[in-house]
Design an enzyme around this catalytic site. Structure first.
Site, mmCIF file in Angstrom:
data_model
loop_
_atom_site.group_PDB
_atom_site.id
_atom_site.type_symbol
_atom_site.label_atom_id
_atom_site.label_comp_id
_atom_site.label_asym_id
_atom_site.label_seq_id
_atom_site.Cartn_x
_atom_site.Cartn_y
_atom_site.Cartn_z
ATOM 1 N N SER A 128 81.243 50.336 66.784
ATOM 2 C CA SER A 128 81.166 49.024 67.410
ATOM 3 C C SER A 128 81.363 47.933 66.367
ATOM 4 O O SER A 128 80.971 48.086 65.204
ATOM 5 C CB SER A 128 79.800 48.831 68.084
ATOM 6 O OG SER A 128 79.610 47.492 68.512
ATOM 7 N N THR A 168 84.637 46.393 81.421
ATOM 8 C CA THR A 168 84.160 47.498 82.247
ATOM 9 C C THR A 168 83.402 46.941 83.453
ATOM 10 O O THR A 168 82.916 45.806 83.428
ATOM 11 C CB THR A 168 83.211 48.415 81.463
ATOM 12 O OG1 THR A 168 81.992 47.701 81.175
ATOM 13 C CG2 THR A 168 83.852 48.885 80.159
ATOM 14 N N ALA A 219 72.380 49.683 64.536
ATOM 15 C CA ALA A 219 72.111 50.720 63.542
ATOM 16 C C ALA A 219 72.670 52.072 63.978
ATOM 17 O O ALA A 219 73.224 52.823 63.173
ATOM 18 C CB ALA A 219 70.607 50.830 63.290
ATOM 19 N N SER A 220 72.548 52.388 65.270
ATOM 20 C CA SER A 220 73.076 53.666 65.755
ATOM 21 C C SER A 220 74.593 53.721 65.632
ATOM 22 O O SER A 220 75.167 54.758 65.275
ATOM 23 C CB SER A 220 72.646 53.903 67.212
ATOM 24 O OG SER A 220 73.265 52.991 68.101
ATOM 25 N N LYS A 221 75.258 52.605 65.891
ATOM 26 C CA LYS A 221 76.714 52.566 65.795
ATOM 27 C C LYS A 221 77.177 52.509 64.335
ATOM 28 O O LYS A 221 78.273 52.985 64.008
ATOM 29 C CB LYS A 221 77.260 51.377 66.584
ATOM 30 C CG LYS A 221 77.193 51.573 68.097
ATOM 31 C CD LYS A 221 78.041 52.764 68.546
ATOM 32 C CE LYS A 221 78.176 52.851 70.049
ATOM 33 N NZ LYS A 221 79.057 53.965 70.481
ATOM 34 N N ILE A 264 84.070 45.335 75.991
ATOM 35 C CA ILE A 264 85.103 46.049 76.739
ATOM 36 C C ILE A 264 85.036 45.611 78.198
ATOM 37 O O ILE A 264 83.952 45.405 78.753
ATOM 38 C CB ILE A 264 84.892 47.572 76.631
ATOM 39 C CG1 ILE A 264 84.824 48.000 75.157
ATOM 40 C CG2 ILE A 264 86.014 48.316 77.336
ATOM 41 C CD1 ILE A 264 84.474 49.468 74.972
ATOM 42 N N TYR A 308 70.631 49.291 68.437
ATOM 43 C CA TYR A 308 71.989 49.657 68.864
ATOM 44 C C TYR A 308 72.956 49.536 67.687
ATOM 45 O O TYR A 308 73.762 50.447 67.437
ATOM 46 C CB TYR A 308 72.443 48.748 70.007
ATOM 47 C CG TYR A 308 73.913 48.894 70.328
ATOM 48 C CD1 TYR A 308 74.377 49.944 71.105
ATOM 49 C CD2 TYR A 308 74.847 47.965 69.834
ATOM 50 C CE1 TYR A 308 75.729 50.087 71.393
ATOM 51 C CE2 TYR A 308 76.199 48.098 70.117
ATOM 52 C CZ TYR A 308 76.631 49.162 70.890
ATOM 53 O OH TYR A 308 77.970 49.306 71.148
#
Length: 242
Positions: A150, A197, A165-167, A195, A163
């Site tokens: 991301s 969506t 940190a996870s990406k 995005i 979020y």
């Protein structure tokens, strides 16, 4: 075998006939777009998700994938799905790690540990486990991995730090896989911003700068192609003007 893209004016087409692509999160907006792009390019597309293609929330065209239900936060499930794909189709040439989710809104001192676990499980653990179990097969085919990171993973930010940190972890594991498999398996990540969506349209006011999932899917196919054979360990921006 991977083929370089063919260009006609501004159009680029790929030929993945005879190749097998495994796409995680295949029933979501981006996963279904990646599956459709590989299918249009002639690949056998093996899509996996915890949501069935017939589910009301699924966006994938069932005709584009051979579906394998699986929870990719569970290593036993991942191993089962990967082995089933190889048993059924004989090989894996590409792995697209698309499974992921976004949640945010709270500062770190107000964030529940359960949210941390959920985001790291869905965004990072699925990518780790899928890559771990697909890599032995990708080494045999000298294939490629593309994972979804991301834009927000490039820096900290208020309210969705877990979020981010996870990406960021997706980017670091991608670089690690690339380094560990130099000359054999290429690994790259793509970095979307917003995005276009259905879920984002429900949560936010649509904006012309949002990126169509199909455009990101084209970059995924490029990174798997021979045209990108000198690119590994990269984090590729796919956020357009968003």
């Amino acid at each position: 075998m991977r083929q370089p893209p063919r260009c006609t004016g501004m159009d680029v087409t790929f030929d993945y006939t005879g190749d097998v692509a495994l796409v995680t999160g295949a029933c979501g907006a981006l996963g279904s777009a990646v599956a459709a792009a590989f299918d249009a390019a002639g690949a056998t597309v093996c899509g996996t998700d915890i949501v069935a293609p017939e589910d009301d929330d699924a966006l994938v065209d069932p005709g584009t994938i051979a579906y394998y239900e699986g929870d990719f936060t569970d290593e036993r499930d991942v191993e089962r799905v990967v082995e089933a794909v190889v048993d059924d189709h004989g090989r894996i040439d590409y792995l697209a790690n698309v499974a992921g989710t976004w949640r945010g809104g709270d500062p770190i001192h107000e964030t529940e540990a359960g949210l941390f676990d959920a985001l790291f499980d869905v965004n990072l653990k699925t990518m780790f486990l899928a890559s771990k179990h697909a890599l032995p097969h990708l080494r045999e085919t000298e294939g490629a991995i593309v994972s979804v990171s991301s834009r927000s993973s490039l820096e900290g930010g208020e309210g969705d730090g877990v979020y981010r940190a996870s990406k960021a972890g997706v980017r670091i594991l991608t670089e690690t896989i690339a380094e560990e498999n130099l000359g054999t398996v290429r690994a790259n990540s793509v970095m979307p911003s917003v995005i276009d969506t259905p879920m984002n349209r429900e949560m936010m006011t649509p904006d012309d700068s949002w990126v169509d999932p199909a455009d990101i899917a084209d970059v995924v196919l490029f990174l798997c192609s021979d045209a990108a054979e000198v690119t590994s360990g990269a984090a590729v921006p796919v956020y357009g003007e968003a």
